[in-house]
Design an enzyme around this catalytic site. Structure first.
Site, PDB file in Angstrom:
ATOM      1  N   LYS A   1      -4.307  34.846 -33.799  1.00 20.24           N
ATOM      2  CA  LYS A   1      -3.722  33.659 -34.449  1.00 20.24           C
ATOM      3  C   LYS A   1      -2.459  33.161 -33.744  1.00 20.24           C
ATOM      4  CE  LYS A   1      -1.504  36.230 -38.199  1.00 20.24           C
ATOM      5  NZ  LYS A   1      -0.520  36.810 -37.303  1.00 20.24           N
TER       6      LYS A   1
ATOM      7  N   ARG B   1       2.570  35.713 -46.001  1.00 18.71           N
ATOM      8  CA  ARG B   1       1.828  36.977 -45.920  1.00 18.71           C
ATOM      9  C   ARG B   1       1.548  37.517 -47.330  1.00 18.71           C
ATOM     10  NH1 ARG B   1       2.720  37.794 -40.325  1.00 18.71           N
ATOM     11  NH2 ARG B   1       2.606  39.973 -39.746  1.00 18.71           N
TER      12      ARG B   1
ATOM     13  N   ARG C   1      -2.959  44.280 -25.466  1.00 23.21           N
ATOM     14  CA  ARG C   1      -1.987  43.177 -25.478  1.00 23.21           C
ATOM     15  C   ARG C   1      -0.721  43.446 -24.704  1.00 23.21           C
ATOM     16  NH1 ARG C   1      -1.554  40.172 -30.877  1.00 23.21           N
ATOM     17  NH2 ARG C   1      -3.335  38.851 -30.453  1.00 23.21           N
TER      18      ARG C   1
ATOM     19  N   ARG D   1       4.626  45.790 -27.153  1.00 22.53           N
ATOM     20  CA  ARG D   1       5.534  45.871 -28.293  1.00 22.53           C
ATOM     21  C   ARG D   1       5.414  47.203 -29.012  1.00 22.53           C
ATOM     22  NH1 ARG D   1       3.900  40.498 -31.302  1.00 22.53           N
ATOM     23  NH2 ARG D   1       3.734  41.990 -32.986  1.00 22.53           N
TER      24      ARG D   1
ATOM     25  N   ARG E   1      -0.166  48.474 -39.968  1.00 22.88           N
ATOM     26  CA  ARG E   1      -0.162  47.010 -40.107  1.00 22.88           C
ATOM     27  C   ARG E   1      -1.512  46.524 -40.649  1.00 22.88           C
ATOM     28  NH1 ARG E   1       1.224  44.839 -34.426  1.00 22.88           N
ATOM     29  NH2 ARG E   1       1.355  42.782 -35.345  1.00 22.88           N
TER      30      ARG E   1
HETATM   31  P1  AMP Z   1       3.592  39.374 -36.478  1.00 22.21           P
HETATM   32  O1  AMP Z   1       4.012  39.179 -35.075  1.00 22.21           O
HETATM   33  O2  AMP Z   1       3.319  38.081 -37.223  1.00 22.21           O
HETATM   34  O3  AMP Z   1       2.444  40.352 -36.648  1.00 22.21           O
HETATM   35  O4  AMP Z   1       4.851  40.013 -37.251  1.00 22.21           O
HETATM   36  C1  AMP Z   1       5.428  41.240 -36.821  1.00 22.21           C
HETATM   37  C2  AMP Z   1       6.113  41.912 -37.997  1.00 22.21           C
HETATM   38  O5  AMP Z   1       7.130  41.045 -38.538  1.00 22.21           O
HETATM   39  C3  AMP Z   1       5.199  42.206 -39.180  1.00 22.21           C
HETATM   40  O6  AMP Z   1       4.487  43.435 -39.024  1.00 22.21           O
HETATM   41  C4  AMP Z   1       6.199  42.269 -40.324  1.00 22.21           C
HETATM   42  O7  AMP Z   1       6.931  43.492 -40.309  1.00 22.21           O
HETATM   43  C5  AMP Z   1       7.182  41.168 -39.954  1.00 22.21           C
HETATM   44  N1  AMP Z   1       6.756  39.864 -40.543  1.00 22.21           N
HETATM   45  C6  AMP Z   1       6.362  38.751 -39.864  1.00 22.21           C
HETATM   46  N2  AMP Z   1       6.065  37.761 -40.718  1.00 22.21           N
HETATM   47  C7  AMP Z   1       6.289  38.249 -41.962  1.00 22.21           C
HETATM   48  C8  AMP Z   1       6.135  37.701 -43.272  1.00 22.21           C
HETATM   49  N3  AMP Z   1       5.699  36.454 -43.483  1.00 22.21           N
HETATM   50  N4  AMP Z   1       6.468  38.505 -44.318  1.00 22.21           N
HETATM   51  C9  AMP Z   1       6.932  39.749 -44.142  1.00 22.21           C
HETATM   52  N5  AMP Z   1       7.058  40.333 -42.940  1.00 22.21           N
HETATM   53  C10 AMP Z   1       6.740  39.593 -41.852  1.00 22.21           C
END
Ligand code: AMP
Length: 221
Positions: free
Chosen positions: A13, A87, A126, A159, A170
């Site tokens: 995404k 989320r 990745r 990462r 996750r």
């Molecule tokens: P992502 O790159 O979108 O997978 O985000 C990496 C991490 O950031 C996630 O595993 C969460 O710990 C935190 N995170 C990102 N977006 C949110 C959200 N909308 N609500 C809560 N935590 C978030």
């Protein structure tokens, strides 16, 4: 327009959002990227968020919503591709209220579906740019020079939250929260489901093309 992208970590995404942002000329807001910027700059927000991100857990709603509001204010709520937000159902409700207060609304919610078996493998392959956060896959979308970002010449890295133990957490968090969020948008009749990944035989560009076609046909400006 306000477009929300839902999907598991590793569903693609982020890449799809960037392509949509470029082609539709709508700003891309990724809450994950915003947290990572704060982490890199060692801000108080970054330090708080790190505790959750490193474990693969969600950052509490109040903190995340506050950060998003600041970002939307910068663009005067003119429109955004929201990647990784909302989320939770609570975040979705907060977003609806925020937009309503500015005479706006979420126009379309895209759920990017990839089978879980594929995801773990995708995340392990990745690499991200340290500098501009461009995303690569060492098998399907490798950089021209190993370890170096094509876009800006920055160093590529894996990462911390793409390592197997954190990825499993996750995905667990995603499984526990996503169905209620999907139901929330299904009830609002805003949901567009798209199959992605190898089993669907589609690259991120194919998916982005499909979505742009759908958006252009259904949301004439
Ligand atoms: P992502 O790159 O979108 O997978 O985000 C990496 C991490 O950031 C996630 O595993 C969460 O710990 C935190 N995170 C990102 N977006 C949110 C959200 N909308 N609500 C809560 N935590 C978030």
């Amino acid at each position: 327009m306000f477009i929300v992208l839902l999907g598991a970590p590793g569903s693609g995404k982020g890449t799809i959002s960037k392509l949509l942002s470029e082609k539709l000329n709508i700003p891309h807001i990724s809450t994950g990227d915003l947290f990572r910027d704060n982490l890199k700059n060692e801000t108080p927000l970054g330090k708080t968020a790190k505790e959750y991100i490193d474990k693969g857990e969600l950052v509490p709603d109040e903190i995340t919503v506050k950060m998003l509001v600041q970002e939307l204010e910068k663009s005067s709520y003119s429109g955004a591709i929201l990647d990784g937000f909302p989320r939770t159902e609570k975040q979705a409700e907060e977003l609806d209220n925020l937009l309503l207060a500015n005479n706006k609304m979420v126009d379309i919610v895209i759920n990017v579906e990839v089978p879980f078996e594929e995801i773990v493998d995708r995340i392990a392959s990745r690499r991200n740019c340290k500098n501009c956060s461009e995303i690569y896959n060492i098998h399907y979308n490798p950089p021209k020079v190993e370890g170096i970002c094509d876009a800006c010449g920055g160093e590529l890295y894996q990462r911390e939250d793409q390592k197997p133990e954190v990825v499993n957490n996750r995905l667990e968090v995603y499984k526990n929260t996503s169905s209620r969020l999907i139901d929330y948008y299904k009830d609002n009749k805003k949901l567009y489901q798209v199959q992605a990944g190898d089993s669907a035989n589609k690259t991120s560009s194919d998916v982005a093309e499909e979505l742009i076609k759908y958006i252009k046909e259904n949301f004439k400006s």
